[in-house]
Design a protein around this motif. Structure first.
Motif, PDB file in Angstrom:
ATOM      1  N   LEU B  36       0.964  -1.199  -0.018  1.00 45.69           N
ATOM      2  CA  LEU B  36      -0.053  -0.091  -0.032  1.00 45.69           C
ATOM      3  C   LEU B  36       0.894   1.291   0.028  1.00 45.69           C
ATOM      4  CD1 LEU B  36      -2.595  -1.297   2.481  1.00 45.69           C
ATOM      5  CD2 LEU B  36      -3.155  -0.794   0.318  1.00 45.69           C
ATOM      6  N   PRO B  37       0.225   2.357  -0.339  1.00 47.28           N
ATOM      7  CA  PRO B  37       0.850   3.699  -0.479  1.00 47.28           C
ATOM      8  C   PRO B  37       2.049   4.030   0.760  1.00 47.28           C
ATOM      9  CG  PRO B  37      -1.290   4.115  -1.194  1.00 47.28           C
ATOM     10  CD  PRO B  37      -1.210   2.560  -0.531  1.00 47.28           C
ATOM     11  N   PHE B  38       3.333   3.914   0.330  1.00 45.27           N
ATOM     12  CA  PHE B  38       4.319   4.420   1.335  1.00 45.27           C
ATOM     13  C   PHE B  38       4.542   3.426   2.445  1.00 45.27           C
ATOM     14  CE2 PHE B  38       2.370   8.192  -0.532  1.00 45.27           C
ATOM     15  CZ  PHE B  38       3.390   8.556  -1.245  1.00 45.27           C
ATOM     16  N   LEU B  39       3.995   2.243   2.479  1.00 42.42           N
ATOM     17  CA  LEU B  39       4.104   1.305   3.482  1.00 42.42           C
ATOM     18  C   LEU B  39       5.502   0.359   3.153  1.00 42.42           C
ATOM     19  CD1 LEU B  39       0.546   0.370   4.733  1.00 42.42           C
ATOM     20  CD2 LEU B  39       2.206   2.281   5.572  1.00 42.42           C
ATOM     21  N   LEU B 219     -14.376  14.129  -2.883  1.00 44.60           N
ATOM     22  CA  LEU B 219     -12.981  13.487  -2.553  1.00 44.60           C
ATOM     23  C   LEU B 219     -13.062  12.152  -1.879  1.00 44.60           C
ATOM     24  CD1 LEU B 219      -9.972  14.016  -3.041  1.00 44.60           C
ATOM     25  CD2 LEU B 219      -9.892  15.072  -0.766  1.00 44.60           C
ATOM     26  N   GLU B 220     -14.247  12.106  -1.023  1.00 43.30           N
ATOM     27  CA  GLU B 220     -14.288  10.644  -0.334  1.00 43.30           C
ATOM     28  C   GLU B 220     -14.298   9.476  -1.407  1.00 43.30           C
ATOM     29  OE1 GLU B 220     -16.436  13.199  -0.504  1.00 43.30           O
ATOM     30  OE2 GLU B 220     -18.364  12.589   0.068  1.00 43.30           O
ATOM     31  N   TYR B 221     -15.324  10.016  -2.571  1.00 45.29           N
ATOM     32  CA  TYR B 221     -15.296   8.776  -3.297  1.00 45.29           C
ATOM     33  C   TYR B 221     -14.106   8.419  -4.310  1.00 45.29           C
ATOM     34  CZ  TYR B 221     -20.234   9.796  -3.111  1.00 45.29           C
ATOM     35  OH  TYR B 221     -21.541  10.240  -2.561  1.00 45.29           O
ATOM     36  N   LEU B 223     -11.217   8.989  -2.949  1.00 45.63           N
ATOM     37  CA  LEU B 223     -10.234   8.282  -1.997  1.00 45.63           C
ATOM     38  C   LEU B 223     -10.511   6.692  -1.787  1.00 45.63           C
ATOM     39  CD1 LEU B 223     -10.107   9.459   1.861  1.00 45.63           C
ATOM     40  CD2 LEU B 223     -10.141   7.140   1.386  1.00 45.63           C
ATOM     41  N   SER B 224     -11.931   6.534  -1.697  1.00 47.41           N
ATOM     42  CA  SER B 224     -12.254   5.019  -1.562  1.00 47.41           C
ATOM     43  C   SER B 224     -11.987   4.276  -2.759  1.00 47.41           C
ATOM     44  CB  SER B 224     -13.540   4.969  -1.051  1.00 47.41           C
ATOM     45  OG  SER B 224     -13.883   5.361   0.305  1.00 47.41           O
ATOM     46  N   GLU B 227      -8.391   3.379  -2.919  1.00 46.77           N
ATOM     47  CA  GLU B 227      -8.060   2.308  -1.797  1.00 46.77           C
ATOM     48  C   GLU B 227      -8.499   0.643  -2.457  1.00 46.77           C
ATOM     49  OE1 GLU B 227      -7.150   4.883   2.176  1.00 46.77           O
ATOM     50  OE2 GLU B 227      -9.262   3.793   1.839  1.00 46.77           O
ATOM     51  N   ARG B 228      -9.589   0.994  -2.900  1.00 46.00           N
ATOM     52  CA  ARG B 228     -10.365  -0.555  -3.344  1.00 46.00           C
ATOM     53  C   ARG B 228      -9.606  -0.883  -4.438  1.00 46.00           C
ATOM     54  NH1 ARG B 228     -16.418  -0.076  -4.451  1.00 46.00           N
ATOM     55  NH2 ARG B 228     -16.088  -2.310  -4.760  1.00 46.00           N
ATOM     56  N   LEU B 231      -6.346  -2.204  -3.240  1.00 44.38           N
ATOM     57  CA  LEU B 231      -6.335  -3.696  -2.322  1.00 44.38           C
ATOM     58  C   LEU B 231      -6.757  -4.615  -3.356  1.00 44.38           C
ATOM     59  CD1 LEU B 231      -8.664  -2.260   0.632  1.00 44.38           C
ATOM     60  CD2 LEU B 231      -6.271  -3.044   1.022  1.00 44.38           C
ATOM     61  N   LEU B 284      -2.674  15.199  -1.542  1.00 46.25           N
ATOM     62  CA  LEU B 284      -2.339  14.460  -0.491  1.00 46.25           C
ATOM     63  C   LEU B 284      -2.910  12.920  -0.205  1.00 46.25           C
ATOM     64  CD1 LEU B 284      -0.334  14.021   2.044  1.00 46.25           C
ATOM     65  CD2 LEU B 284      -2.582  14.903   3.185  1.00 46.25           C
ATOM     66  N   THR B 285      -4.481  13.216  -0.279  1.00 44.41           N
ATOM     67  CA  THR B 285      -5.517  12.285  -0.183  1.00 44.41           C
ATOM     68  C   THR B 285      -5.527  11.358  -1.100  1.00 44.41           C
ATOM     69  OG1 THR B 285      -6.826  13.965   0.999  1.00 44.41           O
ATOM     70  CG2 THR B 285      -8.159  12.013   0.224  1.00 44.41           C
ATOM     71  N   ASN B 288      -2.120   9.310  -0.761  1.00 45.42           N
ATOM     72  CA  ASN B 288      -2.198   8.330   0.528  1.00 45.42           C
ATOM     73  C   ASN B 288      -3.053   7.109   0.235  1.00 45.42           C
ATOM     74  OD1 ASN B 288      -0.177   8.785   2.452  1.00 45.42           O
ATOM     75  ND2 ASN B 288      -1.515  10.808   3.283  1.00 45.42           N
TER      76      ASN B 288
END
Ligand code: SF4
Lengths: 450, 316
Positions: B36-39, B219-221, B223-224, B227-228, B231, B284-285, B288
């Motif tokens: 995942l990003p930056f991990l 932005l929440e859409y 972001l999700s 992430e989806r 993953l 940034l969002t 990440n």
């Protein structure tokens, strides 16, 4: 986190004696899982099982409140790593830090200013959530005086920041009733801090200067001593380290059920960055990635507005889109002769139509109906945006008193509602607008005669 | 008390590497990470996300005065603009062919070709070219762009579900990367990647634009969905493992919060800071959440987001 019936069943006597009123222990377990029964109804559960059941049904991240009353900040009780898996529940608190070395007047003035900051978004009002006061002077009396001065000027929750227990103690004597958070218990002072947290029943932050092992030892100690409202500072700062450590802690708490890190976090994005701008960006990261109490060293309305907006985005329930408060909104100072347009309370629908009206330079009245956050077509097909709803909103919001005309523009997507609406609103002329928000300027230009 | 054991996720998938530029041009590689990003404690992140600066081929109308004053007269000429962007630290240039839009000048293939020639000779950075967003015009100008940039390996967009064949075909024949744009939906994103690879676009030549939204505006859409998608990709779904591009700048600066300078509530703060933080938090969002390249607009936000990426990569 809720246990399943099967998980609970393992802790029951499995004798099916029926005394609890259920035919079998399994049936009783199912009732428990559904919160339709109390564990005390079974007299035969061992003390050991009881404890295990309580521990297992504890939320993996404890909900902790800072402050008392309706302004208290509640953080924690999160259940997922990613918001799409369910939702993030408790918005992080944005707190501004002042220092006692600045003198009580200056600190109190800052606190007062910060407390007055307000901004509206999607019909809701947001502001700063708390004030942190740092014992920069190292002097207990100076600190207590400053804390008293600040608390006289604000009703926001406080975070008392000192490593000297005497400082914390003298401040708590003045403000303990308001349930401030104590920051922080460390390896050196934890015994005294635990005493204070117990005596005054205040939440306590625990700070490690040597990684998660030390942190876990400290929280374990506090919890065993009966101080369970904990907030964690794993001691890391900056972009990369906080992302990694906060992620690891959230995973440990949720996926490994590792209790010693099962508490909300406190972070200091202003420490270890180069500028206030960078502080704001890092605070943004903490909002999206697992922050709890976020302590800022700079207060800039533009930054705070950005951060509050981000928080609203991140903490929106994916099943429940951001909603506008239903009502009659004014676009560009409308006159009684200005157009009246109807839309839904899905925030993006509202923003796109409001944005187009503004861009096209049409002062107008925008009537937002409560469609439970659904967009025009979705709301219509779900039966939440019908003639009845629109008519009720027109009447309920007293649109007829605000405008001198009797024309109302409905979205083109629900043109079919025209007939019914004409019946429901006999005094009004129903105009069918365009399907796309983008075309509203052109539509009004052509059809609206003021 | 036993020591804390750090949980490590074992991912089976990996984000595909897509190269842009190369030869005499600087080369960037997008993607390649298997975490995942930056991990990077549980995998490798071989290539930090790229920060591109977005420019356009037409003097902007309706832009924030803050943006305009940052660029000065450079906005009058794309080559000058690109040069200045390079000076401000752009790692790639994203050129939007605004003038080809029927309502913005309706310029044709010849103009697009000339503009791309000029920008390519003005800077040695990798190039992204985005069409005007109207299917027929996209096809007309992007074909010319592809030919003009043959051998330079640029990224060309957008391919959308309803209109992807023409752009995909020239990307294949001229060796460019295709940008696949889908509207905040993992299934549609995957579907489009399948369509593109089915007609022969190599999987290492697809970049996904999952749609971005802006701070306060969906932005929440953004972001999700990122992430989806991330993953799923790390979980082994190769058809969503292409690198992700996010137009953070254009989306953020379109919003009222970034633009408005007068008559705003005091809670909005200063206009000088507001637009920039709006762009920074948007970028940034999405970074990440999983983005391999962000296109941005203000030199200050570019500088800070580059510094942020640097730090997220574990560099002090
Ligand atoms: S009272 Fe207890 S032991 Fe008896 S049936 Fe109910 S759950 Fe089982």
């Amino acid at each position: 986190m809720a246990l399943t019936g099967i998980q609970i069943y393992k802790f029951l006597p499995k004798t099916n004696c029926k005394e609890c009123g259920q035919p079998t222990c399994l049936a009783f377990a199912m009732k428990l899982a559904a919160s339709q029964a109390e564990l005390s109804a079974c007299k035969y559960v061992s003390e050991e099982s009881k404890k295990a059941l309580e521990a297992a049904s504890k939320p993996p991240i404890r909900l902790v409140a800072v402050g008392a009353g309706d302004k208290k900040i509640e953080v924690g009780n999160e259940t997922v790593m990613f918001r799409h898996e369910k939702t993030f529940f408790h918005r992080p608190g944005l707190v501004i830090r002042v220092k006692d070395s600045a003198g009580p007047e200056k600190a109190a003035k800052t606190a007062e200013e910060v407390g007055q900051y307000k901004v509206d978004r999607v019909g809701m009002t947001f502001g700063i959530d708390g004030i942190a006061i740092q014992n920069d002077s190292g002097n207990a009396a100076t600190f207590a005086q400053c804390v008293a001065a600040v608390s006289a000027k604000t009703t926001l929750p406080l975070v008392l920041m000192a490593t000297n227990p005497d400082s914390i103690s003298s401040a708590l004597e003045k403000v303990a009733k308001a349930k401030p958070a104590i920051y922080a218990a460390t390896k050196e002072n934890i015994d005294k801090m635990i005493e204070l947290a117990k005596k005054y029943a205040c939440p306590m932050a625990v700070r490690s200067s040597d990684g998660l092992n030390e942190l876990a030892e400290l929280t374990d100690k506090a919890a065993k001593a009966g101080v369970e409202d904990l907030i964690l500072d794993p001691g890391v700062r900056g972009f990369g380290d906080t992302l990694v450590t906060f992620t690891q802690m959230r995973r440990l708490a949720l996926n490994k059920r590792f209790e010693p890190v099962g508490y909300p976090l406190i972070s200091f994005p202003g420490e270890g960055v180069a500028s206030p701008d960078e502080e704001a960006i890092l605070a943004g990261q903490h909002i999206a990635k697992y922050g709890g109490i976020i302590v800022l060293d700079h207060f800039s309305p533009a930054f705070v507005y950005g951060l509050l907006t981000l928080r609203l985005n991140v903490y929106t329930d994916p099943q429940k889109p951001i909603q506008m408060k239903p009502g009659l909104y004014q676009i560009l100072e409308p006159k009684p002769t200005s157009p009246l347009c109807v839309t839904t309370n899905f925030s993006l629908t509202y923003f796109s139509i409001a944005g187009e009206l503004e861009a096209a330079g049409w002062p107008s009245w925008l009537l937002v109906c409560d469609t439970e956050g659904l967009s025009v077509l979705t709301a219509w097909s779900a039966g939440k945006f019908d003639a009845d709803k629109i008519a009720k909103t027109v009447k309920g919001q007293n649109a007829a008193e605000k405008v001198s005309h009797r024309n109302v523009v409905i979205p083109g997507g629900v043109a079919v509602l025209r007939g019914e609406l004409e019946e429901a609103l006999p005094d009004w002329k129903i105009m069918v607008g365009p399907r796309e928000a983008m075309a509203v300027g052109g539509f009004l230009k052509e059809h609206w005669k003021s | 008390m036993p020591g804390v054991e750090i949980p490590i996720e074992k991912w089976t998938g990996k984000i595909k590497e897509v190269k842009l530029g190369g030869g005499k041009r600087k080369e960037i590689v997008l993607g390649g990470e298997n975490t995942l990003p930056f991990l990077s404690f549980e995998g490798s992140v071989p290539h930090p996300p790229t920060v591109a600066i977005e420019i356009q081929d037409k003097e902007p109308a309706g832009w924030s005065p803050i943006l305009l004053s940052a660029w000065g007269d450079a906005v009058k000429d794309p080559a000058t603009w690109a040069k200045k962007a390079a000076e401000y630290g752009a790692e790639a240039i994203s050129l939007r062919l605004v003038s080809a839009h029927p309502e913005m000048g309706d310029t044709g293939a010849d103009v697009a070709k000339k503009t791309v020639d000029k920008v390519l000779s003005a800077v040695d950075l990798p190039l992204i070219v985005i069409g005007p967003g109207v299917a027929e015009k996209d096809n007309a100008v992007l074909v010319a762009v592809s030919e003009a940039a043959k051998g330079q390996r640029i990224a060309i967009g957008n391919c959308e579900e309803k209109n992807y064949r023409t752009v995909a075909a020239v990307c294949i024949s001229d060796g460019h990367a295709a940008i696949a744009k889908s509207p905040l939906d993992i299934n549609l994103a995957k579907q489009l990647n399948i369509l593109l690879t089915d007609i022969g676009v190599p999987a290492d030549s697809v970049i996904m634009d999952l749609d971005t939204g802006a701070l306060g505006y969906g932005l929440e859409y953004a972001l999700s969905i990122r992430e989806r998608v991330r993953l799923a990709a790390l979980g082994g779904d190769a058809m969503v493992s292409m690198p992700v591009l996010s137009h953070a700048g254009a989306e953020a600066w379109r919003q009222k919060e970034a633009k408005a300078s007068q008559g705003m509530p005091p809670g909005w703060g200063s206009v000088e800071e507001r637009g920039i933080i709006w762009e920074e938090l948007t970028a940034l969002t999405v970074l990440n959440a999983g983005s391999n390249i962000v296109t941005m607009m203000h030199p200050k936000s570019v500088e800070r987001i580059k510094a942020t990426i640097h730090k997220l990569m574990g560099k002090k």
